[in-house]
Design a protein around this motif. Structure first.
Motif, short mmCIF file in Angstrom:
data_model
loop_
_atom_site.label_atom_id
_atom_site.label_comp_id
_atom_site.label_asym_id
_atom_site.label_seq_id
_atom_site.Cartn_x
_atom_site.Cartn_y
_atom_site.Cartn_z
N TYR A 187 1.07 -0.80 -0.16
CA TYR A 187 -0.38 0.25 -0.12
C TYR A 187 0.35 1.13 0.01
O TYR A 187 1.95 1.09 1.11
N HIS A 190 0.99 7.33 1.73
CA HIS A 190 -0.46 8.08 1.75
C HIS A 190 -1.23 8.59 2.84
O HIS A 190 -0.63 8.08 4.00
N ASP A 192 -4.44 9.08 5.94
CA ASP A 192 -5.13 8.55 6.31
C ASP A 192 -6.96 9.97 5.82
O ASP A 192 -8.00 9.08 5.75
N HIS A 260 2.03 7.17 5.13
CA HIS A 260 2.63 6.25 5.70
C HIS A 260 2.10 5.37 4.89
O HIS A 260 1.35 5.32 3.90
ZN ZN Z 1 -3.09 4.07 5.45
#
Ligand code: ZN
Ligand code: PD2
Length: 283
Positions: A187, A190, A192, A260
């Motif tokens: 992932y 980005h 949140d 993160h």
């Molecule tokens: Zn995240």
């Protein structure tokens, strides 16, 4: 009783003391010596500092800071009360605000959560910044599913534990989201929080306001890789079954350093459950 005000000179002095990090007790003492009541002195000092923060934020074009959950103070307790479970503070950092929590979930809870999620898995989506709807995103090569708050007894138990641990109302939490990463899946970094400028954020923000914190719970221990990384500070949290990483962001801005990501899973697979916390009740 009418509220006493500090007056411009004293207000400037109070703010200067706060910026210098001076002990709040020392800031209050001159007011107490001058005959102020303790509570009115505390209120006046807080009002002066808050007004300064608001002015500074406005001048700099930054969003105002919001209240965030606080699991632990610097050099605070090493074990936290989760109600039905004691949770350990393994590491804590102030910027970004990160706390690594040991034993948030039992091994049985991790296994049960995986089995509840497994039959519901779909290719993960992210929130489309333009429409606010779900979209498949190349940066997120995992499979996942969401539960509504309190969907089953296990979700309800974990949600109640997190609410207690963080002293954050249960209703301000989104339902749990479970993700499964296969070998190579990751992932990319980005934030949140929702981009307040993006047109699609309005819909999401109307249901509970901004996200202010995330709790990523590790449901298994990947054979290799799969750490949660905070690239701004070159920090990573190893994915270990039952542990979790908490991080908060007091405003939707990179200054929180809350960028993160989930590093690639190098061998085996990775399962997480994520809880996002909002400013207001989330429906
Ligand atoms: Zn995240
Ligand atoms: O899997 C992770 O470690 C991870 C990384 C970044 C999860 C999330 N973000 C998330 O669920 O938001």
């Amino acid at each position: 009783m009418e509220k006493r005000s500090l007056g411009p000179e004293l207000e400037r002095w109070v703010v200067a003391q706060a910026i210098a990090g001076n002990d709040p007790g020392n800031v209050l003492q001159p007011l107490l010596d001058d005959g102020w009541g303790e509570q009115e002195a505390v209120d006046a000092v807080a009002a002066a500092v808050n007004a300064y923060v608001a002015r500074t934020a406005e001048q700099s074009g930054l969003p105002m800071p919001e209240r965030v959950p606080v699991p632990t103070e610097p050099n605070g307790a090493s074990s936290l009360d989760g109600g039905d479970r004691e949770v350990h503070v393994l590491a804590s950092m102030l910027l970004p605000r990160v706390a690594v929590l040991g034993g948030l979930l039992s091994e049985e809870e991790c296994d049960a959560m995986i089995e509840l999620a497994r039959p519901k898995l779909k290719r993960s989506t992210t929130v489309d910044p333009d429409s606010g709807g779900d979209m498949v995103h190349a940066a997120r090569t995992s499979h996942g599913t969401s539960f509504v708050r309190g969907e089953n007894a296990l979700c309800a138990r974990i949600e109640a534990r997190i609410a207690r641990l963080l002293d954050w109302p249960l209703e301000h939490g989104e339902g749990l989201q479970v993700l499964n990463y296969g070998p190579g899946a990751q992932y990319e970094p980005h934030y949140d929080y929702f981009d307040p400028e993006a047109s699609g954020s309005a819909v999401t923000l109307s249901r509970g306001g901004q996200r202010v914190a995330s709790v990523v719970m590790y449901l298994n221990t990947p054979e290799r890789g799969g750490a949660t990384v905070f690239p701004d500070v070159h920090f990573e949290v190893a994915a270990v079954r039952g542990n979790a990483v908490f991080f908060s962001y007091d405003r939707p801005h990179p200054m929180t350093k809350s960028l993160h990501g989930g590093a690639p899973v190098l061998a085996g697979e990775k399962w997480i459950a994520t809880k996002w916390l909002r400013i207001a009740p989330h429906a």
